[in-house]
Design a protein around this motif. Structure first.
Motif, PDB file in Angstrom:
ATOM      1  N   ASP A 245       0.815  -1.210   0.000  1.00 48.67           N
ATOM      2  CA  ASP A 245       0.000   0.000   0.000  1.00 48.67           C
ATOM      3  C   ASP A 245       0.853   1.267   0.000  1.00 48.67           C
ATOM      4  O   ASP A 245       0.391   2.332  -0.403  1.00 48.67           O
ATOM      5  N   SER A 246       2.093   1.158   0.476  1.00 48.99           N
ATOM      6  CA  SER A 246       2.961   2.338   0.557  1.00 48.99           C
ATOM      7  C   SER A 246       3.786   2.560  -0.704  1.00 48.99           C
ATOM      8  O   SER A 246       4.572   3.505  -0.763  1.00 48.99           O
TER       9      SER A 246
ATOM     10  N   GLN B 216       4.284   2.641 -12.636  1.00 49.84           N
ATOM     11  CA  GLN B 216       2.868   2.959 -12.509  1.00 49.84           C
ATOM     12  C   GLN B 216       2.237   1.950 -11.552  1.00 49.84           C
ATOM     13  O   GLN B 216       2.664   0.802 -11.487  1.00 49.84           O
ATOM     14  N   ILE B 217       1.217   2.400 -10.832  1.00 45.93           N
ATOM     15  CA  ILE B 217       0.564   1.529  -9.852  1.00 45.93           C
ATOM     16  C   ILE B 217      -0.924   1.446 -10.183  1.00 45.93           C
ATOM     17  O   ILE B 217      -1.589   2.465 -10.354  1.00 45.93           O
TER      18      ILE B 217
ATOM     19  N   VAL C 284       1.257  -3.650 -10.688  1.00 45.33           N
ATOM     20  CA  VAL C 284       2.263  -2.598 -10.647  1.00 45.33           C
ATOM     21  C   VAL C 284       3.123  -2.749 -11.900  1.00 45.33           C
ATOM     22  O   VAL C 284       3.468  -3.867 -12.291  1.00 45.33           O
ATOM     23  N   ASP C 285       3.402  -1.641 -12.562  1.00 47.58           N
ATOM     24  CA  ASP C 285       4.264  -1.650 -13.736  1.00 47.58           C
ATOM     25  C   ASP C 285       5.679  -1.353 -13.271  1.00 47.58           C
ATOM     26  O   ASP C 285       5.925  -0.339 -12.610  1.00 47.58           O
TER      27      ASP C 285
ATOM     28  N   ARG D 187       0.834  -6.928  -7.648  1.00 48.72           N
ATOM     29  CA  ARG D 187       1.414  -6.206  -6.506  1.00 48.72           C
ATOM     30  C   ARG D 187       1.959  -7.165  -5.454  1.00 48.72           C
ATOM     31  O   ARG D 187       2.843  -6.811  -4.689  1.00 48.72           O
ATOM     32  N   MET D 188       1.443  -8.392  -5.438  1.00 49.59           N
ATOM     33  CA  MET D 188       1.859  -9.363  -4.433  1.00 49.59           C
ATOM     34  C   MET D 188       3.317  -9.809  -4.606  1.00 49.59           C
ATOM     35  O   MET D 188       3.894 -10.359  -3.686  1.00 49.59           O
ATOM     36  N   VAL D 189       3.926  -9.582  -5.763  1.00 54.42           N
ATOM     37  CA  VAL D 189       5.298 -10.034  -5.976  1.00 54.42           C
ATOM     38  C   VAL D 189       6.337  -9.084  -5.400  1.00 54.42           C
ATOM     39  O   VAL D 189       7.507  -9.433  -5.308  1.00 54.42           O
TER      40      VAL D 189
END
Length: 108
Positions: free
Chosen positions: A35-36, A55-56, A61-62, A75-77
């Motif tokens: 989240d941060s 980018q998020i 997430v890119d 995002r989990m990675v």
């Protein structure tokens, strides 16, 4: 004999409870980290890939893995956000000549 069964149950439940608690704390840390995330952060993925956040999205997430090369990941990675200090050390070692590297390793 009457005390054996409750002790056995207790011996099985306490480690399970502590394991669940530890896992929940780790999940909260991971969620807070994800989240941060901000654009421009240097991150490392669970696969060990070092990249910059470009980018998020909500679940993705890119990551820019090389200049102009952007890939999309879950995002989990994202395992950790890298500090600038560790990046500077690795960049400084790239600018050294072989002789300077050998002197640094020899402690001169």
């Amino acid at each position: 004999m009457d005390l054996l069964f409750p002790l056995l149950i207790l011996a099985l439940l306490v480690p399970m409870f502590l394991g669940i608690r530890r896992q929940k704390k780790e999940m909260q840390k991971t969620t807070a980290l994800q989240d941060s995330l901000q654009v421009g952060d240097r991150v490392m993925t669970t696969a060990g890939l070092h990249a910059t956040v470009a980018q998020i999205g909500d679940d993705t997430v890119d990551l820019e893995i090389a200049p102009g090369v952007i890939t999309t990941w879950s995002r989990m990675v994202v395992r950790e956000v890298l500090t600038d200090h560790s990046d500077e050390d690795s960049l400084d070692s790239l600018d050294e000549t072989p002789d300077e590297t050998q002197r640094r390793l020899d402690g001169e």
